[in-house]
Design an enzyme around this catalytic site. Structure first.
Site, PDB file in Angstrom:
ATOM      1  N   HIS A 162       0.830  -1.217   0.000  1.00  8.82           N
ATOM      2  CA  HIS A 162       0.000   0.000   0.000  1.00  8.82           C
ATOM      3  C   HIS A 162       0.861   1.262   0.000  1.00  8.82           C
ATOM      4  O   HIS A 162       0.434   2.302   0.498  1.00  8.82           O
ATOM      5  CB  HIS A 162      -0.940   0.044   1.213  1.00  8.82           C
ATOM      6  CG  HIS A 162      -1.703  -1.223   1.429  1.00  8.82           C
ATOM      7  ND1 HIS A 162      -2.938  -1.449   0.863  1.00  8.82           N
ATOM      8  CD2 HIS A 162      -1.395  -2.341   2.125  1.00  8.82           C
ATOM      9  CE1 HIS A 162      -3.362  -2.665   1.229  1.00  8.82           C
ATOM     10  NE2 HIS A 162      -2.432  -3.226   1.979  1.00  8.82           N
ATOM     11  N   SER A 283      16.680  21.775 -14.004  1.00  8.67           N
ATOM     12  CA  SER A 283      15.572  22.647 -14.369  1.00  8.67           C
ATOM     13  C   SER A 283      16.155  23.968 -14.848  1.00  8.67           C
ATOM     14  O   SER A 283      17.179  24.423 -14.342  1.00  8.67           O
ATOM     15  CB  SER A 283      14.674  22.870 -13.161  1.00  8.67           C
ATOM     16  OG  SER A 283      13.990  24.094 -13.289  1.00  8.67           O
ATOM     17  N   LYS A 289      17.057  21.563  -8.652  1.00  6.85           N
ATOM     18  CA  LYS A 289      16.370  20.365  -9.124  1.00  6.85           C
ATOM     19  C   LYS A 289      17.207  19.438  -9.991  1.00  6.85           C
ATOM     20  O   LYS A 289      18.067  19.867 -10.739  1.00  6.85           O
ATOM     21  CB  LYS A 289      15.097  20.758  -9.896  1.00  6.85           C
ATOM     22  CG  LYS A 289      14.055  21.309  -8.968  1.00  6.85           C
ATOM     23  CD  LYS A 289      12.682  21.283  -9.585  1.00  6.85           C
ATOM     24  CE  LYS A 289      12.142  19.896  -9.672  1.00  6.85           C
ATOM     25  NZ  LYS A 289      10.840  19.889 -10.313  1.00  6.85           N
ATOM     26  N   GLU A 296      10.972   8.936 -16.174  1.00 10.48           N
ATOM     27  CA  GLU A 296       9.620   9.418 -16.495  1.00 10.48           C
ATOM     28  C   GLU A 296       9.241   9.067 -17.924  1.00 10.48           C
ATOM     29  O   GLU A 296       8.094   8.728 -18.219  1.00 10.48           O
ATOM     30  CB  GLU A 296       9.544  10.929 -16.285  1.00 10.48           C
ATOM     31  CG  GLU A 296       9.608  11.319 -14.827  1.00 10.48           C
ATOM     32  CD  GLU A 296       9.684  12.828 -14.646  1.00 10.48           C
ATOM     33  OE1 GLU A 296       8.814  13.377 -13.976  1.00 10.48           O
ATOM     34  OE2 GLU A 296      10.613  13.455 -15.182  1.00 10.48           O
TER      35      GLU A 296
END
Ligand code: ARG
Length: 466
Positions: A162, A283, A289, A296
């Protein structure tokens, strides 16, 4: 007359020249089936050799045909071949050029053959080759995981259900779970190869032929185990393409689950792994970042592969036997899924090899969230002979108390534990530390480092033979 004008306007500017141009645009497949050129030429050479050996064409014509086809192969590979949309597909482009090169003999190549069995054999050869590429790529990914698993057989991390920390496991064990998944993918590839290893060539349009052809010869020459047994099935079957897309979609789904984990693990909140600069980007506005773009994209591209599977299943659904032009729609799905999957496998193998594992962060997280509560319950069963349900209840109270005191289970004073159950002794602390918890799970397939090492040995042996 005014009606005709109105409908012409409706067809729109791109098709100003009328129905013939629309027909050509919808009918032509050369823009994508040119990818089959090598298989098409291979198939034609095998077919011509068989025609000569069975005396259906002369040896002299066969020589001209083979020579012409090899010239075309060289032209295509050199980029000097002119593909024509008017000639519709790869088969007619090659045949037309063959006629230019060798004249009348070219017209004999298509004896006892149809584009229906020709396209079926071309695509099968292509998909079979691709399956071998996927198998190699999967072996590379599995090898990368085996190395990481060996390195981290005893590195403790939280195991989740979970998405909540459940019980401590080792990172090596987690890696080996992926080895299992990707080995199943590998076995699906092998099964698919086995089933598609039959040649449709010689089925002709659909009914077979009255010429004395030898389908066993062409099957063998093209590296197939045997010819397909039923000529109707030969030209109408696209199971091999659907199976390839099916196994590709399952494999992509596995890659996507892994990509998702890498994305989560590489957040500063988790900090379990760090991707190298080669597989992440910065970024343009937020200097702090580091984005896991490659992971992704693997996650995102899965949608494409699954989409292609659904696309082809939908094309084939409701297709009466045998061939219908609908089936020309099989190729783009297969080609794009293959290219996408190859890239996903390569990127993932790179990431698995490349990522830095932060064992300290994993260990810290493994101890959080009372992850050894089950170990306490098991200890109560084993040492005090409590029924598991009662032990579960006692443990629940210990967790509540630890929570109240803002302490880890292994930091609760013995007196506190004894206030919940008087039988508890100091021995209990030996199972409350994550490292010990992990070490104790020696059941077959369990997370104990000794077990994980067994799993690694098993796969090293079996993958080597694969
Ligand atoms: N371009 C066609 C395809 O990909 C080749 C087969 C055409 N056969 C036919 N009878 N029109 O399916």
């Amino acid at each position: 007359m005014s009606d005709k004008k109105a409908s012409n306007q409706m067809w729109g500017g791109r098709f100003a020249s009328g129905p013939a141009a629309i027909m050509e645009a919808i009918n032509a497949s050369i823009s994508f089936d040119r990818k089959l050129y090598a298989q098409d030429i291979r198939g034609s050479i095998a077919h011509s050799e068989m025609l000569a050996q069975t005396g259906i064409i002369s040896a002299a014509d066969q020589e001209k045909i083979a020579h012409g086809l090899n010239t075309i192969l060289a032209e295509i590979e050199a980029g000097s071949f002119e593909f024509s949309t008017r000639l519709e597909d790869i088969h007619m482009n090659v045949e037309a050029r063959l006629a230019e090169l060798i004249g009348a003999a070219a017209g004999r190549l298509h004896t006892a053959r149809s584009r229906n069995d020709q396209v079926a054999v071309d695509l099968r050869l292509w998909v079979k080759d691709e399956c071998f590429r996927v198998a190699e790529a999967l072996k590379g990914l599995i090898a990368a995981f085996l190395e990481r698993a060996e390195e981290h057989a005893a590195t403790v991390m939280p195991g989740f259900t979970h998405m909540q920390a459940a019980q401590p496991v080792t990172f090596g064990h987690h890696c080996m779970a992926y080895v299992e998944m990707f080995s199943r993918d590998l076995s699906r590839v092998r099964d698919a190869i086995e089933r598609m290893d039959q040649s449709p060539l010689g089925a002709a349009a659909l009914a077979g032929t009255s010429f004395p052809i030898d389908r066993h010869q062409t099957a063998k020459a093209l590296g197939f185990r045997e010819p397909m047994r039923n000529s109707l099935d030969s030209v109408s079957d696209r199971d091999f393409a659907m199976e390839f897309l099916g196994l590709a979609a399952i494999c992509a789904t596995h890659l996507s689950r892994l990509a998702e984990e890498i994305i989560i693990w590489s957040t500063p909140q988790f900090g379990f792994v760090r991707l190298s600069d080669s597989f992440s980007t910065g970024s343009s506005i937020m200097p702090q970042k580091k984005n896991p773009d490659a992971a992704e994209l693997v996650r995102g591209k899965t949608g494409r592969v699954t989409g292609h599977l659904v696309g082809l299943l939908t094309v084939m659904k409701g297709m009466p036997l045998t061939y219908g032009k609908d089936m020309q729609e099989d190729k783009e799905s297969v080609f794009d899924a293959a290219e996408t999957l190859d890239l996903m496998l390569a990127a993932m193998t790179g990431m698995v090899r490349d990522m830095t594992v932060n064992a300290a962060a994993m260990k810290k997280a493994a101890g959080a969230g009372y992850s050894t509560a089950t170990d306490l319950a098991d200890w109560l069963v084993r040492t005090l002979g409590l029924p598991f349900r009662e032990a579960h209840h006692v443990t629940g109270r210990a967790v509540a108390l630890a929570e109240e005191k803002k302490l880890g289970l292994d930091r609760l004073p013995l007196e506190d534990l004894q206030s919940i159950h008087p039988g508890i002794t100091a021995d209990v602390f030996s199972v409350l530390a994550v490292q010990n918890s992990v070490k104790s799970r020696t059941s077959f397939g369990g997370t104990a480092p000794s077990e994980v090492r067994k799993q690694i040995r098993y796969w090293k042996k079996h993958i080597a033979k694969a």
